[in-house]
Motif scaffolding. Structure first.
Motif, PDB file in Angstrom:
ATOM      1  N   SER A  28       0.828  -1.202   0.000  1.00  0.00           N
ATOM      2  CA  SER A  28       0.000   0.000   0.000  1.00  0.00           C
ATOM      3  C   SER A  28       0.863   1.254   0.000  1.00  0.00           C
ATOM      4  CB  SER A  28      -0.950   0.005   1.200  1.00  0.00           C
ATOM      5  OG  SER A  28      -0.237  -0.039   2.414  1.00  0.00           O
ATOM      6  N   ASP A  29       2.017   1.201   0.665  1.00  0.00           N
ATOM      7  CA  ASP A  29       2.933   2.340   0.669  1.00  0.00           C
ATOM      8  C   ASP A  29       3.480   2.572  -0.744  1.00  0.00           C
ATOM      9  OD1 ASP A  29       4.253   4.453   1.844  1.00  0.00           O
ATOM     10  OD2 ASP A  29       5.976   3.257   2.472  1.00  0.00           O
ATOM     11  N   ALA A  30       3.811   1.486  -1.441  1.00  0.00           N
ATOM     12  CA  ALA A  30       4.297   1.604  -2.815  1.00  0.00           C
ATOM     13  C   ALA A  30       3.224   2.188  -3.723  1.00  0.00           C
ATOM     14  CB  ALA A  30       4.722   0.230  -3.335  1.00  0.00           C
ATOM     15  N   ALA A  31       1.993   1.719  -3.573  1.00  0.00           N
ATOM     16  CA  ALA A  31       0.884   2.206  -4.404  1.00  0.00           C
ATOM     17  C   ALA A  31       0.644   3.689  -4.163  1.00  0.00           C
ATOM     18  CB  ALA A  31      -0.376   1.398  -4.132  1.00  0.00           C
ATOM     19  N   ALA A  32       0.720   4.107  -2.899  1.00  0.00           N
ATOM     20  CA  ALA A  32       0.514   5.515  -2.583  1.00  0.00           C
ATOM     21  C   ALA A  32       1.605   6.375  -3.205  1.00  0.00           C
ATOM     22  CB  ALA A  32       0.487   5.706  -1.066  1.00  0.00           C
ATOM     23  N   ALA A  33       2.840   5.896  -3.158  1.00  0.00           N
ATOM     24  CA  ALA A  33       3.945   6.644  -3.759  1.00  0.00           C
ATOM     25  C   ALA A  33       3.772   6.730  -5.272  1.00  0.00           C
ATOM     26  CB  ALA A  33       5.274   5.974  -3.415  1.00  0.00           C
ATOM     27  N   ALA A  34       3.387   5.619  -5.904  1.00  0.00           N
ATOM     28  CA  ALA A  34       3.193   5.628  -7.356  1.00  0.00           C
ATOM     29  C   ALA A  34       2.051   6.556  -7.745  1.00  0.00           C
ATOM     30  CB  ALA A  34       2.911   4.208  -7.846  1.00  0.00           C
ATOM     31  N   ALA A  35       0.970   6.554  -6.963  1.00  0.00           N
ATOM     32  CA  ALA A  35      -0.166   7.428  -7.258  1.00  0.00           C
ATOM     33  C   ALA A  35       0.226   8.891  -7.154  1.00  0.00           C
ATOM     34  CB  ALA A  35      -1.319   7.120  -6.307  1.00  0.00           C
ATOM     35  N   ALA A  36       1.207   9.189  -6.310  1.00  0.00           N
ATOM     36  CA  ALA A  36       1.687  10.559  -6.162  1.00  0.00           C
ATOM     37  C   ALA A  36       2.752  10.915  -7.186  1.00  0.00           C
ATOM     38  CB  ALA A  36       2.240  10.766  -4.749  1.00  0.00           C
ATOM     39  N   GLY A  37       3.045   9.983  -8.096  1.00  0.00           N
ATOM     40  CA  GLY A  37       4.052  10.227  -9.122  1.00  0.00           C
ATOM     41  C   GLY A  37       5.475  10.063  -8.637  1.00  0.00           C
ATOM     42  N   GLU A  38       5.646   9.389  -7.505  1.00  0.00           N
ATOM     43  CA  GLU A  38       6.973   9.223  -6.920  1.00  0.00           C
ATOM     44  C   GLU A  38       7.490   7.808  -7.169  1.00  0.00           C
ATOM     45  OE1 GLU A  38       6.558  10.244  -2.819  1.00  0.00           O
ATOM     46  OE2 GLU A  38       5.879  12.284  -3.250  1.00  0.00           O
ATOM     47  N   CYS A  39       7.756   7.507  -8.428  1.00  0.00           N
ATOM     48  CA  CYS A  39       8.173   6.154  -8.784  1.00  0.00           C
ATOM     49  C   CYS A  39       9.553   5.814  -8.232  1.00  0.00           C
ATOM     50  CB  CYS A  39       8.142   5.971 -10.298  1.00  0.00           C
ATOM     51  SG  CYS A  39       6.538   5.367 -10.906  1.00  0.00           S
ATOM     52  N   THR A  40      10.397   6.798  -8.018  1.00  0.00           N
ATOM     53  CA  THR A  40      11.715   6.500  -7.442  1.00  0.00           C
ATOM     54  C   THR A  40      11.571   5.941  -6.031  1.00  0.00           C
ATOM     55  OG1 THR A  40      11.897   8.824  -6.744  1.00  0.00           O
ATOM     56  CG2 THR A  40      12.945   8.199  -8.828  1.00  0.00           C
ATOM     57  N   ARG A  41      10.517   6.326  -5.340  1.00  0.00           N
ATOM     58  CA  ARG A  41      10.257   5.774  -4.009  1.00  0.00           C
ATOM     59  C   ARG A  41       9.430   4.500  -4.108  1.00  0.00           C
ATOM     60  NH1 ARG A  41       6.548   6.647   0.351  1.00  0.00           N
ATOM     61  NH2 ARG A  41       5.375   8.240  -0.777  1.00  0.00           N
ATOM     62  N   ALA A  42       8.519   4.450  -5.069  1.00  0.00           N
ATOM     63  CA  ALA A  42       7.629   3.295  -5.187  1.00  0.00           C
ATOM     64  C   ALA A  42       8.352   2.053  -5.691  1.00  0.00           C
ATOM     65  CB  ALA A  42       6.472   3.625  -6.126  1.00  0.00           C
ATOM     66  N   ALA A  43       9.253   2.214  -6.664  1.00  0.00           N
ATOM     67  CA  ALA A  43       9.882   1.059  -7.311  1.00  0.00           C
ATOM     68  C   ALA A  43      10.582   0.131  -6.323  1.00  0.00           C
ATOM     69  CB  ALA A  43      10.845   1.524  -8.400  1.00  0.00           C
TER      70      ALA A  43
END
Length: 227
Positions: A28-43
């Motif tokens: 869920s933390d990864a999904a939230a980061a990706a939804a915010a456009g923060e793929c460097t954190r989500a990946a």
């Protein structure tokens, strides 16, 4: 990504929180980061989930999210590999005639689009449309949205007439489709409206853009049919 698949994945990922501590789920933390456009954190968070012994929905969700993050970066080829490797997992989880398979193809089409591979994206979009229809309980809005996404891709490729031929055949198949509710077949016809005739690329672009503005106004697709 939202909807039933996300909810199911999050439920599977939940464990028991320690007393007095808020639980943090990596997915869920990864999904939230990706939804915010923060793929460097989500990946890396998605990578951590994929490194778990977990399978099924959790692996599918993490892999699809990671592929979307990687697609327009330095490793678009890896995004494609992830989606290909997930395909048998998706088939095992959902079956060959399922909304889960349709969703996987739709996300795969977006992965290819983000990577700039229009000549692959349209095939995946067509596969998503076919899988939606085969799954039954067909939602006219979801079905129409995928058709408009394919229209945008094919319009950008200069293959508008090929799309119209596909659409004509698909409308014929839709006549015997299993819809989610009575009257959905007629509603589908209303949502699709009257597509332009062949040999009219500008009319097709406008038709596709109008449908996307109603059903999926994301820039990644609208930009394909921009004025």
């Amino acid at each position: 990504m939202t909807g039933t698949l996300r909810l199911a994945a999050l439920v599977l990922g939940l464990g028991t929180a320690l007393p007095g501590m808020a639980q943090v789920d990596t997915l869920s933390d990864a999904a939230a980061a990706a939804a915010a456009g923060e793929c460097t954190r989500a990946a890396p968070l998605y990578e951590a989930v994929l490194a778990e012994p977990a399978a099924g929905l959790r692996k599918i969700e993490a892999g699809q999210g990671l592929a979307l993050c990687l697609a327009d970066g330095a490793e678009p080829w890896r995004a494609r590999e992830i989606m290909a490797e997930l395909l048998p997992v998706v088939l095992k989880q959902f079956g060959p005639a399922s909304g889960g398979l349709a969703r996987h193809h739709a996300i795969w089409a977006e992965v290819e689009l983000r990577a700039g591979a229009l000549n692959v994206a349209w095939r995946r979009s067509e596969a998503a449309i076919g899988a939606l229809r085969a799954a039954g309980q067909l939602d006219p809005f979801e079905y129409s949205a995928e058709i408009y996404r394919l229209a945008a891709i094919q319009s950008k490729r200069g293959e508008g007439d090929a799309f119209l031929a596909f659409l004509d055949a698909e409308v014929g198949r839709a006549g015997s489709a299993q819809w989610a509710a009575p009257g959905d077949g007629e509603l589908f016809g209303e949502v699709i409206g009257t597509p332009p005739g062949s040999g009219a690329p500008e009319a097709l672009r406008l038709w596709a853009r109008g449908g996307l503005e109603e059903l999926d106004p994301r820039p990644i697709y609208l930009d394909l049919v921009a004025p």
